[in-house]
Each structure stands twice: as C-alpha cells, then as structure tokens.
Design a protein around this motif. Structure first.
Motif, short mmCIF file in Angstrom:
data_model
loop_
_atom_site.label_atom_id
_atom_site.label_comp_id
_atom_site.label_asym_id
_atom_site.label_seq_id
_atom_site.Cartn_x
_atom_site.Cartn_y
_atom_site.Cartn_z
N SER A 295 33.05 39.68 31.71
CA SER A 295 33.23 41.10 32.01
C SER A 295 33.14 41.38 33.50
N ALA A 296 33.19 42.65 33.87
CA ALA A 296 33.03 43.03 35.28
C ALA A 296 31.67 42.62 35.82
N ALA A 297 30.68 42.57 34.93
CA ALA A 297 29.34 42.14 35.35
C ALA A 297 29.24 40.62 35.47
N GLY A 298 30.23 39.90 34.95
CA GLY A 298 30.25 38.45 35.03
C GLY A 298 31.29 37.97 36.03
N ASN A 299 32.17 37.08 35.56
CA ASN A 299 33.18 36.52 36.48
C ASN A 299 34.45 37.38 36.55
N GLY A 300 34.52 38.45 35.76
CA GLY A 300 35.63 39.39 35.85
C GLY A 300 36.90 38.98 35.14
N GLN A 301 36.91 37.83 34.46
CA GLN A 301 38.14 37.36 33.83
C GLN A 301 38.62 38.27 32.70
N CYS A 302 37.71 38.98 32.06
CA CYS A 302 38.11 39.91 31.00
C CYS A 302 37.68 41.33 31.35
N ALA A 303 37.54 41.62 32.65
CA ALA A 303 37.08 42.94 33.07
C ALA A 303 38.08 44.04 32.71
N TRP A 304 39.35 43.70 32.62
CA TRP A 304 40.38 44.65 32.19
C TRP A 304 41.12 44.01 31.04
N ALA A 305 41.27 44.75 29.95
CA ALA A 305 41.86 44.14 28.76
C ALA A 305 42.63 45.17 27.95
N THR A 306 43.65 44.68 27.25
CA THR A 306 44.36 45.49 26.27
C THR A 306 43.86 45.10 24.89
N VAL A 307 43.53 46.10 24.07
CA VAL A 307 43.00 45.83 22.74
C VAL A 307 43.81 46.59 21.69
N ALA A 308 43.73 46.10 20.46
CA ALA A 308 44.37 46.79 19.35
C ALA A 308 43.50 47.95 18.89
N VAL A 309 44.15 49.02 18.45
CA VAL A 309 43.46 50.16 17.86
C VAL A 309 43.83 50.22 16.38
N VAL A 310 42.81 50.35 15.51
CA VAL A 310 43.04 50.41 14.07
C VAL A 310 42.33 51.65 13.52
N ALA A 323 47.99 51.42 17.63
CA ALA A 323 48.26 51.60 19.06
C ALA A 323 47.62 50.43 19.82
N PHE A 324 47.92 50.38 21.13
CA PHE A 324 47.27 49.42 22.03
C PHE A 324 46.63 50.21 23.17
N ALA A 325 45.37 49.89 23.46
CA ALA A 325 44.61 50.65 24.45
C ALA A 325 44.18 49.74 25.60
N CYS A 326 43.96 50.36 26.76
CA CYS A 326 43.48 49.64 27.93
C CYS A 326 42.00 49.95 28.15
N LEU A 327 41.20 48.90 28.28
CA LEU A 327 39.76 49.06 28.48
C LEU A 327 39.31 48.39 29.77
N HIS A 328 38.38 49.02 30.44
CA HIS A 328 37.64 48.39 31.53
C HIS A 328 36.33 47.92 30.93
N ILE A 329 36.18 46.60 30.78
CA ILE A 329 34.99 46.03 30.15
C ILE A 329 33.94 45.81 31.23
N LEU A 330 32.90 46.63 31.18
CA LEU A 330 31.86 46.61 32.21
C LEU A 330 30.83 45.54 31.97
N ASP A 331 30.41 45.38 30.71
CA ASP A 331 29.36 44.41 30.37
C ASP A 331 29.28 44.32 28.85
#
Length: 373
Positions: A295-310, A323-331
């Motif tokens: 996450s953003a608190a770690g190495n940042g490799q998944c700090a920004w991600a697109t996820v499925a919405v159900v 739908a597909f949503a954009c998330l900023h993964i903080l921790d």
C-alpha cells in the motif's frame, strides 16, 4: 532512291518519341507527386492522431493537465490541450514543417456507431456515448499549413496538391478489464455510494479535519476524499464491506489469492458477464498484512488500484460485476476487525486502468484514451 520516304519515317519516329517522352514524364510526375502526397497524408494523420490522444487524456481530471478539480468531462482543457499539441514547435512535422493550424472539436462519440460521428455540444449523452476530441488538419492551401508541393507535376501546370486528416479519440469508464488490471478485492456498491457523488462523478470530500459525524475513525482531512475502511461483512455489515475475490477462479486458498495481489486478474472481467467474479468466504487475515506491505504505507506497488464493484460481497461464490472503481489504498491491518484503508479517486494520473475497454458507469476508473477514427 527512297530518301524522301526515309526522312518522313525519321520525322514520324521523332514525333512518336516526343509524344512518348511526354507520356513517360506524365507517369513519372504522377508517381513522384502522388507518392509525396501519400507521405504528407500519413504525416498529417500521425499529427492528428497524436493531438486527439493528447486532448482525450485531459477530458477527465489529471494532475498533468492541471485540472484535478475540474468538472467532468473537461472539454475546455481537452480542446486547449489538443490544439496546443497539434501546433507545438516540438511535436508534429509534415514535410519538414511544423503544423501551424488545426481545428479541434469536442463532443460525444457513440460506441455502437449509431449515429456515426461526433455529436456536437450541447448534447445529453446516453449510456453508450463517450466524451471525444476530434482534430482536423488541412494542408490544402486554405490556411497557414500551405499545400502539398508538386514537383514534376509543375510541367503540366499543377503546382500544389491537397491533403487532410481527421482523428477522433475517446475516453470512457471501463466496461471490461483485461489481465493484470484489477486488485483482488471487490467492494459493495452500497459502500461505494456512501463515498461517491454520482451527480458530479467525484469522490465525496470530508467537511472538516479530524472526526466527522457518523465516522468515529479514522481522522479525516478537510476538503479531501473521505478515508474509510473496507472489511468483511462479518465485521462491518453488507453496506460497509468488501471481500477478497479470485476473479474467474473459484479458489478459497489464501496463498493463491496472495499471488493475485501483485499479478491481478488472470483473465478479462466484464460488467454483467457470467459467471462474474468469485467471492471468497471468511476473512483471510494474512492478506491484510500483505496488502499493507504494497500500500501507500508500504512500497506503494498497490497504492492505486482498480477494483470490481458488486451488489453483495457477503455472499460467497460468483457475483456479477456492476462497475469498476478506482481506490487509493492507504494501508491495511489484520486483527480482530481487519480492514483495508482507502479513499475514492478519479485522477487519471492514477486511475487509468491498463488493458481496459468498453463503456461502463463512472466510478473513478478510466480506460486509456483510444482512437475511434
């Protein structure tokens, strides 16, 4: 003696040779000038394509476009960007000269081709209409670009040729996401609606710093998208939950899913397609530590991600994607009530989803700009 006859023959041959030279010169002129015209047309098309793509990239909020707080779609910035790019002295050249004039139009392009062509503004878009930027570049003598020079054609009085190019680029929210484009968590539509403004297609922002009414934790930042938790429905209830998903594979293994944190979905996932995306049951506590690490608190490799919405992530098994949503993964954190800490986002600098296409509802994720004409 047949001297006179021979002279007549030589005279006839000379006339025929002269006529053939004119024909050959005409063929050569045609070959040289048409070849040059085709080169000019290709260069014009490349210039128009590049300008349209540059403009389409600014139709939605993007840090690099300076419009991160703009409304959507931002036709004003997109049009200005395409115009500037097309006539930049460091980008597009046609026959060794930079393009000096172009026409840029904005509007909507129908994904089904009905109707075909750009719908000029003002226009109320339907579900299949995508915001578009169209660039037209002429080299026909009507503007500062001049015309395409003729070379051997000048012998026949042809001093200039005409060429033109039209390119249309569009942007959309994804209707499908190809391999490696998704992070393996699916969130409930109800949770998304809590933190997304569907009227402006932007994240809802916190009204003040610290604790906000109705949200005891975490502390918020005034004017910034709400920070909230995604966790299993076992801990947070259906409307405030998400769940780990293994996409097209019905696999309950935590180790298998751990590999998806970096590799993403193995196959294309589309809105409404059957069977949908596989929802694991249980909490899979170990995955929260792995998510924290990227996450953003770690190495940042998944700090920004697109996820499925159900609709209902609490039900295990396959669930249709809405739908597909954009998330900023903080921790993220495991424990008694494990969670992934996130914010909504719609900044194309981070929310442009690889391998995506089609048209879907606007939940912050975007397809890369693409040419349709």
């Amino acid at each position: 003696m047949r001297t006179g006859s021979r002279k007549k023959e030589r005279g006839a041959v000379a006339v025929m040779v002269a006529l053939m030279l004119i024909v050959l010169l005409g063929i050569a002129a045609l070959a040289v000038d048409i070849g040059n015209l085709m080169v000019a047309r290709n260069e014009l098309q490349n210039a128009a394509d590049a300008a349209a793509m540059a403009g389409a990239g600014c139709l939605k909020p993007r840090t690099e476009c300076g419009n991160s707080t703009a409304g959507q779609p931002d036709f004003t910035t997109a049009q200005a960007t395409a115009s500037t790019f097309s006539t930049s002295s460091s980008t597009n050249q046609v026959q060794g000269a930079y393009v000096k004039a172009s026409t840029v139009s904005t509007g909507y392009w129908n994904a089904t081709g009905t109707p075909y062509g750009i719908e000029a503004l003002p226009f109320t878009p339907g579900t299949s209409d995508m915001p578009a930027v169209q660039v037209t570049i002429l080299k026909d003598g009507s503007n500062a670009n001049g015309s395409v020079a003729a070379f051997l054609g000048r012998v026949f009085g042809v001093r200039a040729l005409k060429a033109s190019a039209v390119a249309t680029a569009v942007l959309s929210s994804p209707g499908s996401v190809g391999p490696h484009g998704l992070f393996p968590i699916a969130m409930s539509k109800c949770l998304y609606d809590n933190y997304w403004n569907s009227t402006t297609n932007t994240p809802k922002n916190a009204p003040n710093n610290g604790v906000v009414a109705g949200i005891s934790w975490p502390n918020q930042v005034a004017g910034q998208p709400y920070i909230f938790q995604i966790g299993s429905s076992y801990h947070y209830g259906t409307c405030n939950s998400g769940q780990w998903t293994t996409f097209s594979v019905s696999n309950q293994s935590a180790s298998y899913l751990n590999g998806l944190l970096t590799s993403g979905n193995p196959t294309t996932l589309s809105i409404g397609s059957s069977p949908g995306t596989w929802m694991q049951s249980g909490t899979e506590n170990s995955l929260f530590n792995a998510t924290s690490a990227c996450s953003a608190a770690g190495n940042g490799q998944c700090a920004w991600a697109t996820v499925a919405v159900v609709s209902d992530p609490s039900a295990s098994g396959f669930q249709p994607v809405v739908a597909f949503a954009c998330l900023h993964i903080l921790d993220a954190a495991k424990g008694k009530d494990p969670y992934v800490l996130v914010q909504m986002s719609n900044d194309m600098s981070h929310c442009e989803t690889i391998a995506s296409g089609g048209v879907g509802p606007n939940y912050g994720a975007y397809t890369p700009p693409r040419l349709v004409q």
